[in-house]
Enzyme design. Structure first.
Site, PDB file in Angstrom:
ATOM      1  N   ARG A 115      -1.577  -8.705  13.468  1.00 59.16           N
ATOM      2  CA  ARG A 115      -1.865  -7.478  12.714  1.00 59.16           C
ATOM      3  C   ARG A 115      -2.728  -7.790  11.490  1.00 59.16           C
ATOM      4  O   ARG A 115      -3.651  -7.032  11.159  1.00 59.16           O
ATOM      5  CB  ARG A 115      -0.563  -6.813  12.272  1.00 59.16           C
ATOM      6  CG  ARG A 115       0.217  -6.171  13.415  1.00 59.16           C
ATOM      7  CD  ARG A 115       1.669  -5.960  13.042  1.00 59.16           C
ATOM      8  NE  ARG A 115       1.853  -5.028  11.942  1.00 59.16           N
ATOM      9  CZ  ARG A 115       2.981  -4.910  11.257  1.00 59.16           C
ATOM     10  NH1 ARG A 115       4.025  -5.688  11.545  1.00 59.16           N
ATOM     11  NH2 ARG A 115       3.087  -4.026  10.286  1.00 59.16           N
ATOM     12  N   ARG A 151      11.845  -2.338  12.594  1.00 58.79           N
ATOM     13  CA  ARG A 151      10.602  -2.380  13.353  1.00 58.79           C
ATOM     14  C   ARG A 151      10.436  -3.743  14.003  1.00 58.79           C
ATOM     15  O   ARG A 151      10.434  -4.776  13.322  1.00 58.79           O
ATOM     16  CB  ARG A 151       9.408  -2.100  12.440  1.00 58.79           C
ATOM     17  CG  ARG A 151       9.336  -0.690  11.926  1.00 58.79           C
ATOM     18  CD  ARG A 151       8.168  -0.489  10.984  1.00 58.79           C
ATOM     19  NE  ARG A 151       6.909  -1.006  11.516  1.00 58.79           N
ATOM     20  CZ  ARG A 151       5.723  -0.831  10.916  1.00 58.79           C
ATOM     21  NH1 ARG A 151       5.661  -0.166   9.777  1.00 58.79           N
ATOM     22  NH2 ARG A 151       4.625  -1.320  11.452  1.00 58.79           N
ATOM     23  N   LYS A 181       0.822  -1.214   0.000  1.00 65.74           N
ATOM     24  CA  LYS A 181       0.000   0.000   0.000  1.00 65.74           C
ATOM     25  C   LYS A 181       0.855   1.263   0.000  1.00 65.74           C
ATOM     26  O   LYS A 181       0.525   2.246  -0.684  1.00 65.74           O
ATOM     27  CB  LYS A 181      -0.916  -0.009   1.234  1.00 65.74           C
ATOM     28  CG  LYS A 181      -1.900   1.149   1.289  1.00 65.74           C
ATOM     29  CD  LYS A 181      -2.754   1.071   2.544  1.00 65.74           C
ATOM     30  CE  LYS A 181      -1.887   1.146   3.789  1.00 65.74           C
ATOM     31  NZ  LYS A 181      -2.693   1.198   5.041  1.00 65.74           N
ATOM     32  N   ARG A 206      11.125  -7.697   5.259  1.00 65.39           N
ATOM     33  CA  ARG A 206      11.235  -6.255   5.506  1.00 65.39           C
ATOM     34  C   ARG A 206      11.851  -5.985   6.876  1.00 65.39           C
ATOM     35  O   ARG A 206      12.576  -5.007   7.063  1.00 65.39           O
ATOM     36  CB  ARG A 206       9.848  -5.609   5.414  1.00 65.39           C
ATOM     37  CG  ARG A 206       9.881  -4.083   5.445  1.00 65.39           C
ATOM     38  CD  ARG A 206       8.508  -3.498   5.204  1.00 65.39           C
ATOM     39  NE  ARG A 206       7.656  -3.560   6.392  1.00 65.39           N
ATOM     40  CZ  ARG A 206       6.413  -3.101   6.445  1.00 65.39           C
ATOM     41  NH1 ARG A 206       5.855  -2.588   5.354  1.00 65.39           N
ATOM     42  NH2 ARG A 206       5.701  -3.155   7.559  1.00 65.39           N
ATOM     43  N   ARG A 260     -11.652   2.716   9.751  1.00 55.71           N
ATOM     44  CA  ARG A 260     -11.467   1.303  10.059  1.00 55.71           C
ATOM     45  C   ARG A 260     -12.732   0.645  10.587  1.00 55.71           C
ATOM     46  O   ARG A 260     -12.761  -0.558  10.796  1.00 55.71           O
ATOM     47  CB  ARG A 260     -10.333   1.125  11.081  1.00 55.71           C
ATOM     48  CG  ARG A 260      -8.944   1.446  10.525  1.00 55.71           C
ATOM     49  CD  ARG A 260      -7.864   1.117  11.533  1.00 55.71           C
ATOM     50  NE  ARG A 260      -6.536   1.378  11.029  1.00 55.71           N
ATOM     51  CZ  ARG A 260      -5.828   0.546  10.270  1.00 55.71           C
ATOM     52  NH1 ARG A 260      -6.346  -0.612   9.916  1.00 55.71           N
ATOM     53  NH2 ARG A 260      -4.619   0.872   9.860  1.00 55.71           N
TER      54      ARG A 260
END
Length: 207
Positions: free
Chosen positions: A146, A134, A14, A128, A89
């Site tokens: 998630r 992260r 995204k 990633r 959301r």
């Protein structure tokens, strides 16, 4: 204005597509996470309220987030349109966004969701995580949580926009440019006959 809600689970690409859309359509990128952090950093009334709630371990209520989005809309009245990232959301948030946009004499043109299977998402995010730094990209359990949260939230909002004939799901696996072309085709199909505001310079908004 040409307003797009772009959804996709973490790792769906995204972010990459958002940047290409911003350049293609001269849209302003509205990330609720960025808006929240900016308002807190700047010490605005909304930011201070949000920080107090977060410090107490509470969720920031919808009206505060909507207030931040409203401020961003007012600050960018000459924008060609907006990409809403991470919001809405829930159905309640989608309804609130519709009311807010109506006050600004505009509306959501379409919602586009990039679909990628869970195993592929886990693979992408773990990869990633090797460079992103992260921690939530390095823990498979957190990644799957998630994705589950995203799927639950999207199901609600997808139904809301589907009832308005604005929801579209696209396969997020494949060549980046091919996926972008498909997104553009959908956006062009929903493009207003007459733009509601002149094009703005390409940019992202943090507040």
């Amino acid at each position: 204005m040409h307003n797009i809600v772009l959804f996709g689970p973490p790792g769906a690409g995204k972010g990459t597509q958002s940047q290409k859309l911003i350049a293609q359509y001269n849209l302003v990128h509205l990330s609720t996470g960025d808006l929240l952090r900016a308002q807190i950093t700047e010490g605005t009334a909304l930011g201070l309220k949000a920080k107090k709630l977060m410090d107490e371990g509470l969720l920031v209520p919808d009206e505060v987030v909507i207030g931040m989005i409203g401020s961003a809309l007012s600050a960018n009245q000459q924008a060609a349109g907006f990409i809403f990232d991470g919001f809405p959301r829930t159905t309640a948030q989608a309804e609130s966004l519709d009311r807010l946009l109506a006050e600004h004499h505009t509306k959501v043109a379409c919602m586009i969701a990039l679909e990628v299977g869970e195993e592929e998402l886990v693979k992408r995010l773990l990869e990633r995580g090797k460079t992103s730094g992260r921690p939530d990209d390095q823990d498979e359990t957190k990644i799957r949580r998630r994705v589950t949260v995203y799927n639950t939230e999207t199901a609600q909002v997808a139904g809301y926009y589907a009832a308005q004939h604005k929801f579209h799901a696209l396969n997020g696996i494949g060549n980046i440019d091919d996926i972008f072309a498909q997104i553009c085709l959908l956006i062009d199909q929903h493009k207003p006959a007459v733009d509601e505001a002149p094009a703005a310079a390409t940019r992202e908004v943090k507040a």
